[in-house]
Every structure is written in C-alpha cells, then in structure tokens.
Enzyme design. Structure first.
Site, PDB file in Angstrom:
ATOM      1  N   LYS A 203      15.281 -25.857 -14.617  1.00  0.00           N
ATOM      2  CA  LYS A 203      14.004 -25.372 -14.481  1.00  0.00           C
ATOM      3  C   LYS A 203      13.570 -24.764 -15.436  1.00  0.00           C
ATOM      4  O   LYS A 203      13.996 -23.614 -16.077  1.00  0.00           O
ATOM      5  CB  LYS A 203      13.896 -24.813 -13.039  1.00  0.00           C
ATOM      6  CG  LYS A 203      12.584 -24.132 -12.776  1.00  0.00           C
ATOM      7  CD  LYS A 203      12.225 -23.786 -11.460  1.00  0.00           C
ATOM      8  CE  LYS A 203      12.570 -22.433 -10.889  1.00  0.00           C
ATOM      9  NZ  LYS A 203      11.863 -21.949  -9.865  1.00  0.00           N
TER      10      LYS A 203
HETATM   11  C1  R5P Z   1      10.808 -17.076  -9.126  1.00  0.00           C
HETATM   12  O1  R5P Z   1      10.777 -15.980  -8.468  1.00  0.00           O
HETATM   13  C2  R5P Z   1      11.586 -18.162  -8.665  1.00  0.00           C
HETATM   14  O2  R5P Z   1      12.409 -18.759  -9.329  1.00  0.00           O
HETATM   15  C3  R5P Z   1      10.546 -19.136  -8.444  1.00  0.00           C
HETATM   16  O3  R5P Z   1      11.126 -20.219  -7.610  1.00  0.00           O
HETATM   17  C4  R5P Z   1       9.985 -19.740  -9.413  1.00  0.00           C
HETATM   18  O4  R5P Z   1       9.191 -18.950 -10.365  1.00  0.00           O
HETATM   19  C5  R5P Z   1       8.792 -20.955  -9.258  1.00  0.00           C
HETATM   20  O5  R5P Z   1       7.905 -20.283  -8.428  1.00  0.00           O
HETATM   21  P1  R5P Z   1       6.337 -20.296  -9.122  1.00  0.00           P
HETATM   22  O6  R5P Z   1       5.811 -21.579  -8.998  1.00  0.00           O
HETATM   23  O7  R5P Z   1       5.570 -19.444  -8.255  1.00  0.00           O
HETATM   24  O8  R5P Z   1       6.564 -19.608 -10.613  1.00  0.00           O
END
Ligand code: R5P
Length: 294
Positions: A203
């Site tokens: 990711k």
């Molecule tokens: C961070 O707190 C987490 O890894 C989230 O899963 C990631 O940042 C994705 O969430 P967002 O789309 O809110 O950035």
C-alpha cells in the site's frame, strides 16, 4: 448396473482433454502455495483482478478518529460494499460479525500513538492469533527514511517469515514521514523495498507525476491509500488515475467514511476500480445514489 461393472471406456475420463493448469490471476503471485493464493483471492476480485479495501484501522494510533467514533454504526453498513476490510484485531473481535464473508486485512504493527515518534513500531499481533481469526492478510507499516527504519523493516520480514509458514500474505504499508518528499521516487523506493523483502502486496500513496513507474517497478500488486478527505470528485479522480497508472486497487478510509454519503461513495469507487468508470461519470453516479437516499 453396479459401478464395478461399467467399462472403463464408458466412463467420463476425457482422456483427450489435458487437465487445466491455470496461472493465478494476480501480479507476482503465481509461486505461492494454495492457501496464500486463496487468501489473496478473498481480497482481490479474481474477475477484475482488483480490490476496493475499506480502511478503518486509524484508531490503532489516533484513537476515535472522525467518522470512526462508533464503528458499529458508521462502518458496518458499508462492509457489504467493500471487497475487504482493513482493521485492527480489537475492532474485528468486538464489532465485526463473524458471519462476514469479506476478506479481512488486519493491522499487525503498532505501538506509538500520535503523541510519539510514529516509526517506533513493533509487531503487534502474533501470527497464531491472525490464523485463529481466519484473516486474509496481515498489514505492517514500513517507515523508509524514518528514525526507526530498520526496526520497521524487520517487523515486515519477521511477519513475512511467519506468514510463509502458514500461507498468510503480508501487506507492506509505506508510511511517509513529514520530512519525506511525496514523489514517485520515494514511493518507488519504499514500495520496491517492501516487495523485495517479501510483502505479497503493497500500500502506498498516489502521486500524480510518474506513478506508473512506481507500479511498474513493484513486482507485486500496489493498492493506494486514500489520504485525507478530498471532495468526492477529486477522490474518484485520484482512484481512477491510480488504476490507470497500474494500481490494482484502493485501500480507502477517510474519503469514504467521512463523505456525506459513505455508501454512495464506496459504490462509486467500486465503479472506478472494477469497471474502469470515468471519474466524472462515477461522480454523477455518486450524486444519484446520494439523492436517492434523501
Ligand atoms: C492509517 O491510519 C491507516 O493505515 C489507513 O488504513 C490508511 O491510511 C488508509 O486510510 P485513508 O484512506 O484514510 O488514508
């Protein structure tokens, strides 16, 4: 006629048809064992080859994040529209019904809160517990360039080693420190390191310039994080551009659960990711779903 008396030639052996030996659909994943592939197929849709993951694991370091104060109320209605749920084990056990058929990607690193140095994470879930909860992957944050870079990389490699023993994929999550440049060079560096060290998928954040070089140089699937809340059309455009540039999905949180119409937004993101819908059309679709609810 009893089974034993049927001539072997009369039975359906199809001796002229070779057994099918299909390649696994997912980039870089063909050489895994069956259980690992099966878990990945619970996250990535085998028909589109892509995934829409709903991320709501933010509480592991920032507590009751806006929109996640009551996960039972805000997130459970969204779950049917996601391919996979990204969460912590605390939320999985306390809130998510065990009857769910969704893929579960469970955060497995943590430690510091927003009040401290975030890169100082450790592994926060034992592989045995991840198996007990039958999750589809575990996720670990990697802080390339961060103060505790090596420690976070070791968290990744230890989870990969443990995961390989039992068929558990590891998602490498690239965390971008405040001092890091948010560009393709950095995302490419961090993503490639995660893949080289054994992450089954990665990711990272989308960057508008040269994101195709990030996906091209990463030998396993990349999904993008959503990041801070944007107007819906901008978020849909970001998702579309990322898919166009070779991302195989999104792991989106705030842009969905902080939207005025979270279910409609998630449905619109699905159209972009799985069907290649143009962002403007997806936005119109979002608006129409949103207005239906009024
Ligand atoms: C961070 O707190 C987490 O890894 C989230 O899963 C990631 O940042 C994705 O969430 P967002 O789309 O809110 O950035």
């Amino acid at each position: 006629m009893p089974e034993a008396d049927v001539s072997i030639k009369e039975k359906s052996y199809f001796t002229d048809i070779p057994q099918q030996n299909e390649l696994f659909f997912l980039k870089g994943s063909n050489n895994y064992d069956w259980g690992m592939k099966n878990r990945l197929a619970r996250i990535f849709n085998p028909e589109s080859g892509k995934t829409v993951m709903l991320a709501f694991d933010h509480g592991y370091f920032q507590g009751p994040t806006t929109g996640l104060e009551r996960v039972d109320i805000s997130i459970l209605p969204l779950a049917p529209s996601a391919d996979a749920l990204m969460l912590t084990r605390g939320i999985l056990r306390s809130i998510i019904p065990a009857s769910t058929a969704k893929g579960v990607v469970m955060r497995a690193s943590g430690g510091p809160s927003i009040l401290k140095e975030l890169s100082n994470e450790n592994i926060a879930v034992d592989m045995e517990d991840a198996l007990r909860m039958n999750v589809s992957a575990v996720a670990v944050q990697v802080f390339i360039g961060g103060e505790f870079e090596t420690q976070s990389v070791h968290n990744l490699t230890r989870l990969v080693d443990a995961g390989m023993k039992v068929g558990m994929p590891v998602l490498g999550v690239t965390a971008v420190g405040k001092d890091m440049a948010r560009d393709a060079k950095y995302m490419g560096l961090a993503s490639r390191i995660c893949a080289e060290l054994g992450a089954a998928f990665v990711k990272t954040y989308y960057v508008p310039e040269d994101f195709d070089t990030v996906t091209a140089a990463c030998p396993v699937p990349i999904v993008i994080a959503g990041g801070k809340k944007l107007p819906e059309l901008e978020a849909l455009t970001m998702a579309a551009n990322a898919i166009q540039a070779g991302a195989l999905g999104v792991d989106m949180g705030r842009n969905i659960f902080q939207s005025d119409a979270p279910v409609a937004m998630l449905q619109a993101v699905r159209k972009v990711v799985h069907e290649g819908m143009k962002p403007r059309i997806a936005f119109e679709y979002f608006e129409s779903l949103k207005n239906e609810k009024k």
